[in-house]
Structure formats: C-alpha cells, structure tokens
Design a protein around this motif. Structure first.
Motif, PDB file in Angstrom:
ATOM      1  N   ALA A  25      -0.233  -7.587 -14.282  1.00  0.00           N
ATOM      2  CA  ALA A  25       0.944  -7.580 -13.410  1.00  0.00           C
ATOM      3  C   ALA A  25       1.284  -6.170 -12.937  1.00  0.00           C
ATOM      4  CB  ALA A  25       2.137  -8.191 -14.151  1.00  0.00           C
ATOM      5  N   VAL A  26       1.258  -5.207 -13.866  1.00  0.00           N
ATOM      6  CA  VAL A  26       1.610  -3.836 -13.503  1.00  0.00           C
ATOM      7  C   VAL A  26       0.579  -3.238 -12.546  1.00  0.00           C
ATOM      8  CG1 VAL A  26       1.913  -1.504 -14.405  1.00  0.00           C
ATOM      9  CG2 VAL A  26       2.926  -3.435 -15.607  1.00  0.00           C
ATOM     10  N   LEU A  27      -0.702  -3.396 -12.864  1.00  0.00           N
ATOM     11  CA  LEU A  27      -1.751  -2.833 -12.010  1.00  0.00           C
ATOM     12  C   LEU A  27      -1.738  -3.467 -10.624  1.00  0.00           C
ATOM     13  CD1 LEU A  27      -4.690  -2.629 -14.585  1.00  0.00           C
ATOM     14  CD2 LEU A  27      -3.364  -0.732 -13.659  1.00  0.00           C
ATOM     15  N   GLY A  28      -1.512  -4.787 -10.571  1.00  0.00           N
ATOM     16  CA  GLY A  28      -1.457  -5.453  -9.271  1.00  0.00           C
ATOM     17  C   GLY A  28      -0.301  -4.968  -8.423  1.00  0.00           C
ATOM     18  N   ALA A  29       0.887  -4.840  -9.041  1.00  0.00           N
ATOM     19  CA  ALA A  29       2.059  -4.382  -8.283  1.00  0.00           C
ATOM     20  C   ALA A  29       1.884  -2.951  -7.801  1.00  0.00           C
ATOM     21  CB  ALA A  29       3.317  -4.499  -9.158  1.00  0.00           C
ATOM     22  N   VAL A  30       1.391  -2.080  -8.678  1.00  0.00           N
ATOM     23  CA  VAL A  30       1.187  -0.685  -8.277  1.00  0.00           C
ATOM     24  C   VAL A  30       0.100  -0.581  -7.204  1.00  0.00           C
ATOM     25  CG1 VAL A  30       0.494   1.601  -9.082  1.00  0.00           C
ATOM     26  CG2 VAL A  30       1.986   0.201 -10.493  1.00  0.00           C
ATOM     27  N   GLY A  31      -0.969  -1.367  -7.352  1.00  0.00           N
ATOM     28  CA  GLY A  31      -2.054  -1.323  -6.367  1.00  0.00           C
ATOM     29  C   GLY A  31      -1.601  -1.737  -4.987  1.00  0.00           C
ATOM     30  N   ILE A  32      -0.818  -2.816  -4.903  1.00  0.00           N
ATOM     31  CA  ILE A  32      -0.318  -3.267  -3.599  1.00  0.00           C
ATOM     32  C   ILE A  32       0.588  -2.210  -2.980  1.00  0.00           C
ATOM     33  CG2 ILE A  32       1.163  -4.981  -2.484  1.00  0.00           C
ATOM     34  CD1 ILE A  32       0.102  -7.035  -4.485  1.00  0.00           C
ATOM     35  N   GLY A  33       1.455  -1.612  -3.804  1.00  0.00           N
ATOM     36  CA  GLY A  33       2.336  -0.571  -3.284  1.00  0.00           C
ATOM     37  C   GLY A  33       1.588   0.638  -2.774  1.00  0.00           C
ATOM     38  N   MET A  34       0.523   1.043  -3.485  1.00  0.00           N
ATOM     39  CA  MET A  34      -0.248   2.213  -3.056  1.00  0.00           C
ATOM     40  C   MET A  34      -1.007   1.934  -1.766  1.00  0.00           C
ATOM     41  SD  MET A  34      -1.639   3.536  -6.760  1.00  0.00           S
ATOM     42  CE  MET A  34      -2.459   4.955  -6.062  1.00  0.00           C
ATOM     43  N   ILE A  35      -1.551   0.707  -1.633  1.00  0.00           N
ATOM     44  CA  ILE A  35      -2.263   0.365  -0.391  1.00  0.00           C
ATOM     45  C   ILE A  35      -1.293   0.386   0.788  1.00  0.00           C
ATOM     46  CG2 ILE A  35      -3.420  -1.514   0.833  1.00  0.00           C
ATOM     47  CD1 ILE A  35      -4.762  -2.255  -1.777  1.00  0.00           C
ATOM     48  N   ALA A  36      -0.123  -0.187   0.608  1.00  0.00           N
ATOM     49  CA  ALA A  36       0.871  -0.186   1.689  1.00  0.00           C
ATOM     50  C   ALA A  36       1.294   1.231   2.035  1.00  0.00           C
ATOM     51  CB  ALA A  36       2.092  -1.021   1.279  1.00  0.00           C
ATOM     52  N   ARG A  37       1.509   2.076   1.027  1.00  0.00           N
ATOM     53  CA  ARG A  37       1.916   3.460   1.272  1.00  0.00           C
ATOM     54  C   ARG A  37       0.806   4.239   1.971  1.00  0.00           C
ATOM     55  NH1 ARG A  37       5.846   6.858   2.534  1.00  0.00           N
ATOM     56  NH2 ARG A  37       5.597   8.907   1.605  1.00  0.00           N
ATOM     57  N   GLY A  38      -0.456   3.995   1.569  1.00  0.00           N
ATOM     58  CA  GLY A  38      -1.572   4.717   2.177  1.00  0.00           C
ATOM     59  C   GLY A  38      -1.765   4.384   3.641  1.00  0.00           C
ATOM     60  N   LYS A  39      -1.477   3.135   4.042  1.00  0.00           N
ATOM     61  CA  LYS A  39      -1.638   2.743   5.440  1.00  0.00           C
ATOM     62  C   LYS A  39      -0.540   3.313   6.323  1.00  0.00           C
ATOM     63  CE  LYS A  39      -4.207  -1.533   4.708  1.00  0.00           C
ATOM     64  NZ  LYS A  39      -4.249  -2.998   4.899  1.00  0.00           N
TER      65      LYS A  39
END
Length: 303
Positions: free
Chosen positions: A262-276
């Motif tokens: 859960a933690v890795l998935g939430a952080v990963g989605i946030g980082m992808i959105a921030r990177g774009k």
C-alpha cells in the motif's frame, strides 16, 4: 455582431479564447503555454507563435532575478524548450542565438550553475553551426545566423582533385524536430520502480497465506489426534509449538507485505504524477526496498 464573425469566433476554439499568459504565471502554467504551441505535442488548435515567444521572454527575464540553483535549473529548461519549439516552427536561427546567450549567461553566474546548462550551450552551438553550414550551401529556407561570423572557405588548388561530397556529421545535422525527445524524469522512473515493487509485495502475500493455511490445517489434525488418544506426547507438544510459531510469523509477514504494497503503491503514483508535472531533470535517485519485515526508500542524489 454579424453572424459570420460570431461563427468565426466559435470555430476558432480554445486557442483564441485562451487568456494571455500572466506576468506572475507559475512554471507549470508556462510549461502548458509551451506545450500548446508545440506541433509535436498539440495537433489541433496550435497556439500562436506570439504566445510562445512571450512565454520564452517571460522565463528569460526571470532568470536574471533568480538566485536559487534549483529554480535556476527549472527556468533554464523552460526557456530552452520554448526556443527549441520556436526554431522548429520558424527555422529562424535567432532563436538558437537566444538559446546560446541564455545558457552562457547562466554559466557565467558567480554561483553554481545547473549542470544541464553546459549541455544546452553545446546543443545551441551545434545547431547554429549546422544552420550556418546549410545557409552557406544556399539551401532554401536557411539564412546565416546573426550571432555567427561568416567564414570564407579556401579556394581549391587548380591541380587538386575535386573534393568528394561528404555527408554532414551527425552532430552537425540540422534538427528535424527543433527539440530533443523529452527524457523521463528521475521522479517518474522511481515511481515506476515503486509501483513494480508494490506489485511484487502484493503477490508475495499469496504463498505466505498458503503456508499459514497449511499450518492451521496440520494443527487441527494434531489436536484431533491428541483428543482421541487422551494424552499428548512430547513430540506432539513440540509439533504444536512449531505450528504455533508458523502461524505467528505468517501473520506478521502478511501484515508487513500488505502495508508495504500500500505504501509503495501510493508513493509511486504520487512520484509519477509529480514527475509529469515538472519539465526538469531530477538529480536524485530513489531505490526502494521491501519484505516481510517492512519497506522503505533509499535516496541518492547530488546537490
């Protein structure tokens, strides 16, 4: 208003209705303005060239007042991207001259310039050299850059062999798109790695659950045997203790893997959105780790 004029305004679409870029616009708003004028990204309702140049000049004016190295890198990337698109649309080497001047001004600052400034300066020099070479050959649409001094080529000797036609070096080839392909940011890459790790953590719950179910099944069978015999042997007591330990660690493993996923998935989605959303190259690298005992991130970078 005449019906024909009203129809023209309607057909003009969002490009005509878009408000002018504010002098206080954020970097994200400036990036959207550049994207709207980029023909390689926006196919319909391409923004006018004047709006693109206005965005470039706004960013270039902010560069002189910026002291933070991180903000300097973001603004420089926006300015270079805008001039690339402008050169692509007009084939006017003035935009390459402006790109070169901006990169050299950033490199000449007394504070530490962003590392990509050197790459942008070299890119501008290569593009100007290629443009000047095409102009010297008399290619249609190529005019000598205003910031490049013309060079006179030596006349060949009367007895010299005619020079064989040579193809231009890859570094001197005129740009076909006016901009380099966008590179995935460090945040986007790290976010993808985190999502992959989260999926692996979720899948790892399956064999843990299978092992837990098997242990409880064995324990029920063992209890039934003890009740039928009316007494418990030392071996059966040790077996019950071992099965209880299996139940305890499989429970902890399930909880740890579920939280990690859960933690890795939430952080990963946030980082992808921030990177774009950020048109800059991140200088940091994130390395995730996870397992039955927990999960986390290791950060490596240069500042």
């Amino acid at each position: 208003m005449p019906a024909r004029a009203l129809l023209s305004l309607v057909l003009a679409g969002p490009t005509l209705a878009a408000p002018p870029l504010s002098p206080t616009a954020t970097n994200a708003e400036i990036n959207d303005e550049i994207t709207a004028a980029d023909p390689t990204i926006t196919a319909d309702n391409l923004a006018p060239l004047e709006r693109l140049i206005a965005a470039a000049e706004l960013v270039e004016s902010r560069l002189a007042d910026t002291s933070d190295v991180k903000d300097l890198g973001d603004l420089l990337t926006l300015a270079v991207t805008a001039r690339r698109v402008a050169y692509q649309r007009t084939n006017d080497a003035t935009h390459l001259c402006q790109l070169l001047a901006t990169a050299e001004r950033v490199l000449a600052r007394t504070d530490t310039p962003p590392p990509e400034a050197t790459d942008f300066r070299d890119e501008a020099r290569a593009g100007l050299a290629s443009h000047a070479e095409a102009a010297a050959r008399g290619d249609t649409g190529f005019v000598a850059p205003p910031c490049v001094q013309p060079t006179t080529e030596p006349k060949p000797s009367p007895v010299a062999e005619p020079e064989q036609g040579r193809e231009p070096s890859p570094a001197m080839t005129p740009p076909t798109t006016g901009r380099t392909p966008p590179r995935a940011s460090g945040l986007t890459i790290a976010g993808g790695v985190l999502l992959g790790t989260a999926a692996l953590a979720a899948l790892a719950i399956i064999p843990v659950q299978v092992r837990r179910a098997g242990a409880y099944s064995d324990l029920e069978t063992l209890i039934a045997e003890i009740e039928q015999a009316g007494h418990r042997t030392p071996e059966q007591a040790q077996r019950m203790s071992d099965l209880g330990s299996v139940g305890a660690w499989t429970k902890g493993a399930k909880i740890g893997l579920a939280i990690s996923a859960a933690v890795l998935g939430a952080v990963g989605i946030g980082m992808i959105a921030r990177g774009k959303l950020r048109p800059t190259t991140d200088r940091a690298r994130l390395a995730p780790y996870g397992g039955p005992q927990g999960a986390g991130l290791s950060l490596f970078g240069r500042f």
